[in-house]
Write an enzyme that holds these catalytic residues in place. Structure first.
Site, PDB file in Angstrom:
ATOM      1  N   LYS A 111      61.326  25.823  61.495  1.00 31.85           N
ATOM      2  CA  LYS A 111      60.216  26.750  61.264  1.00 31.85           C
ATOM      3  C   LYS A 111      59.951  27.010  59.778  1.00 31.85           C
ATOM      4  O   LYS A 111      58.862  27.442  59.422  1.00 31.85           O
ATOM      5  CB  LYS A 111      60.468  28.068  62.004  1.00 31.85           C
ATOM      6  CG  LYS A 111      60.398  27.868  63.508  1.00 31.85           C
ATOM      7  CD  LYS A 111      60.168  29.134  64.278  1.00 31.85           C
ATOM      8  CE  LYS A 111      59.884  28.761  65.743  1.00 31.85           C
ATOM      9  NZ  LYS A 111      59.851  29.835  66.648  1.00 31.85           N
ATOM     10  N   LYS A 194      58.651  19.346  72.137  1.00 34.87           N
ATOM     11  CA  LYS A 194      58.800  20.392  73.153  1.00 34.87           C
ATOM     12  C   LYS A 194      57.464  21.087  73.447  1.00 34.87           C
ATOM     13  O   LYS A 194      56.679  21.323  72.532  1.00 34.87           O
ATOM     14  CB  LYS A 194      59.799  21.422  72.600  1.00 34.87           C
ATOM     15  CG  LYS A 194      60.324  22.421  73.597  1.00 34.87           C
ATOM     16  CD  LYS A 194      61.171  23.471  72.881  1.00 34.87           C
ATOM     17  CE  LYS A 194      60.287  24.400  72.090  1.00 34.87           C
ATOM     18  NZ  LYS A 194      60.812  25.689  71.750  1.00 34.87           N
ATOM     19  N   LYS A 197      54.439  27.445  72.945  1.00 33.61           N
ATOM     20  CA  LYS A 197      53.310  28.371  73.077  1.00 33.61           C
ATOM     21  C   LYS A 197      52.474  28.471  71.800  1.00 33.61           C
ATOM     22  O   LYS A 197      51.347  28.908  71.834  1.00 33.61           O
ATOM     23  CB  LYS A 197      53.797  29.748  73.515  1.00 33.61           C
ATOM     24  CG  LYS A 197      54.809  30.428  72.642  1.00 33.61           C
ATOM     25  CD  LYS A 197      55.395  31.645  73.352  1.00 33.61           C
ATOM     26  CE  LYS A 197      56.773  31.958  72.795  1.00 33.61           C
ATOM     27  NZ  LYS A 197      57.600  32.735  73.654  1.00 33.61           N
TER      28      LYS A 197
HETATM   29  P1  TYM Z   1      61.418  31.807  73.374  1.00 34.27           P
HETATM   30  O1  TYM Z   1      60.528  32.966  73.519  1.00 34.27           O
HETATM   31  O2  TYM Z   1      61.068  30.764  72.360  1.00 34.27           O
HETATM   32  O3  TYM Z   1      61.604  31.075  74.756  1.00 34.27           O
HETATM   33  C1  TYM Z   1      62.023  31.796  75.893  1.00 34.27           C
HETATM   34  C2  TYM Z   1      62.893  30.937  76.796  1.00 34.27           C
HETATM   35  O4  TYM Z   1      62.148  29.819  77.295  1.00 34.27           O
HETATM   36  C3  TYM Z   1      62.833  28.614  76.954  1.00 34.27           C
HETATM   37  N1  TYM Z   1      61.821  27.599  76.647  1.00 34.27           N
HETATM   38  C4  TYM Z   1      61.773  26.389  77.231  1.00 34.27           C
HETATM   39  N2  TYM Z   1      62.545  25.830  78.176  1.00 34.27           N
HETATM   40  C5  TYM Z   1      62.233  24.566  78.560  1.00 34.27           C
HETATM   41  N3  TYM Z   1      61.193  23.870  78.020  1.00 34.27           N
HETATM   42  C6  TYM Z   1      60.392  24.395  77.068  1.00 34.27           C
HETATM   43  N4  TYM Z   1      59.381  23.706  76.563  1.00 34.27           N
HETATM   44  C7  TYM Z   1      60.678  25.732  76.632  1.00 34.27           C
HETATM   45  N5  TYM Z   1      60.094  26.552  75.723  1.00 34.27           N
HETATM   46  C8  TYM Z   1      60.798  27.690  75.757  1.00 34.27           C
HETATM   47  C9  TYM Z   1      63.669  28.964  75.736  1.00 34.27           C
HETATM   48  O5  TYM Z   1      64.740  28.076  75.546  1.00 34.27           O
HETATM   49  C10 TYM Z   1      64.116  30.368  76.062  1.00 34.27           C
HETATM   50  O6  TYM Z   1      65.228  30.369  76.924  1.00 34.27           O
HETATM   51  N6  TYM Z   1      65.070  33.841  70.713  1.00 34.27           N
HETATM   52  C11 TYM Z   1      64.579  33.672  72.053  1.00 34.27           C
HETATM   53  C12 TYM Z   1      64.290  34.997  72.773  1.00 34.27           C
HETATM   54  C13 TYM Z   1      65.467  35.913  72.769  1.00 34.27           C
HETATM   55  C14 TYM Z   1      66.615  35.795  73.613  1.00 34.27           C
HETATM   56  C15 TYM Z   1      67.446  36.900  73.236  1.00 34.27           C
HETATM   57  C16 TYM Z   1      66.975  34.916  74.637  1.00 34.27           C
HETATM   58  C17 TYM Z   1      65.646  36.989  71.973  1.00 34.27           C
HETATM   59  N7  TYM Z   1      66.835  37.587  72.240  1.00 34.27           N
HETATM   60  C18 TYM Z   1      68.677  37.098  73.863  1.00 34.27           C
HETATM   61  C19 TYM Z   1      68.226  35.133  75.252  1.00 34.27           C
HETATM   62  C20 TYM Z   1      69.060  36.214  74.861  1.00 34.27           C
HETATM   63  C21 TYM Z   1      63.269  32.911  71.988  1.00 34.27           C
HETATM   64  O7  TYM Z   1      62.596  32.929  71.007  1.00 34.27           O
HETATM   65  O8  TYM Z   1      62.917  32.301  73.133  1.00 34.27           O
END
Ligand code: TYM
Length: 329
Positions: A111, A194, A197
């Site tokens: 990023k 990947k 969003k």
């Molecule tokens: P985030 O918001 O980027 O994504 C949320 C969850 O969705 C999964 N994910 C995917 N899985 C499969 N294929 C994809 N293309 C895909 N895009 C997203 C991510 O791996 C994630 O599990 N930092 C985290 C949010 C967070 C969090 C936490 C998660 C904050 N605190 C504590 C677990 C525990 C995040 O940005 O996920």
């Protein structure tokens, strides 16, 4: 009962990658765990979103959590920012983390790529520590995530162990749960990257609230090779492999069964079947979402959730402050 915790950032629309990589697992596991699932709204601040848009995204995400099947009987649902103990623990952990280890986080590297130090938001750098606080403050046993978050959960384990070694056992060391299938759903237009969003080209992303006709078109025009053989081969056939993964996760059929089922079909026929499954899922979610969003159900759930998480995390925070010698504890 063991505890499950996970969250998603409200930085854009939820897509089928989130559903397959994360939400589906929250739902499948919620009956067997004491579950906590939240909207990681503090994490979204690293991109300084428009406040009005952020507010809408938060509400939409909560509506979608419920519409997808998170059940408040089993899962405590809340907004991260409403629980003031997350950032408090995050600071304590920040002072126990090293620049070197944060520098090694691949998501940070990706990023911040091409940006000058002067313009990199420092929240992006300390982001994984806030994530560690989210997890450790609840003594979570398991953290279901997609594979891009695995490194962050590993850092969480390191920070928990470091803290426990220095101050005596305080935190549970959590285990990341990464599905064998579907932990990285790829972009439909560029299956080597990947599904995301924040992607500018929305043709490669199926949002859970996409118009059904548009969603079908996106699947039908997914990029594939041209040999017309439905075979799972990530290296040589990333596009068709991604569609097989999506189909497999939505139907719970394994890859071998799918290859056998479609051995005499062409890509158009297979894509139609994948699209049918995706549309069935979207239709189900959207119908429920449209009902939920009209009511004050979400607010009721959040009020109850907040009460529960505040109590748990306040106790943990006091324990941490006491161990650190802070204040008058
Ligand atoms: P985030 O918001 O980027 O994504 C949320 C969850 O969705 C999964 N994910 C995917 N899985 C499969 N294929 C994809 N293309 C895909 N895009 C997203 C991510 O791996 C994630 O599990 N930092 C985290 C949010 C967070 C969090 C936490 C998660 C904050 N605190 C504590 C677990 C525990 C995040 O940005 O996920």
């Amino acid at each position: 009962m063991k505890r499950l915790l996970s969250g998603i950032k409200p930085t854009g629309e939820l897509h089928i990658g989130h559903y397959i990589g994360a939400i589906k697992h929250f739902i499948e596991m919620q009956k067997d765990y004491e579950s906590f699932v939240f909207v990681a709204d503090l994490h979204s601040l690293t991109i300084n979103p428009d406040p009005k848009e952020l507010r809408n995204n938060i509400k939409e995400m909560l509506g979608l959590y419920l519409a997808c099947g998170l059940d408040p009987k089993h899962t405590t649902i809340f907004n991260q920012s409403e629980n003031i103990y997350h950032p408090a623990l995050s600071w304590a952990l920040t002072c126990h983390s090293y620049m070197g280890e944060l520098n090694r986080m691949t998501q940070y590297k990706d990023k911040s790529l091409g940006q000058k130090n002067e313009s990199i938001n420092s929240g992006l750098f300390t982001y994984p520590v806030l994530m560690a606080a989210d997890i450790l403050i609840y003594d979570a046993d398991v953290v279901p995530v997609g594979d891009d978050q695995k490194q962050h959960v590993e850092l969480t384990r390191t920070l928990a162990e470091r803290f426990n070694n220095r101050y005596g056992t305080t935190f549970k060391v959590p285990i990341p749960v990464i599905a064998k299938q579907g932990a990285r759903i790829m972009d439909l237009q560029d299956p080597t990257k990947k599904m995301s969003k924040t992607d500018d080209n929305q043709k490669g992303v199926i949002n859970l609230l996409d118009d059904l006709v548009v969603a079908r078109k996106k699947i039908m025009s997914a990029v594939t090779d041209s040999d017309n053989i439905i075979k799972y081969d990530i290296i040589n056939k990333p596009g068709i492999s991604n569609l097989i993964t999506i189909y497999s996760c939505l139907t719970n059929k394994d890859i071998k069964t799918i290859e056998e089922e479609f051995k005499n079909s062409n890509y158009g026929e297979f894509k139609t079947k994948v699209a049918n499954e995706v549309i069935k899922l979207l239709e189900y979610i959207q119908n429920k979402y449209n009902e939920i969003i009209k009511t004050d159900y979400i607010d009721n759930i959040l009020d109850k959730g907040l009460k529960k998480v505040e109590e748990i995390s306040k106790n943990k925070m006091l324990e941490v402050y006491k161990k650190l010698g802070l204040g008058r504890y």
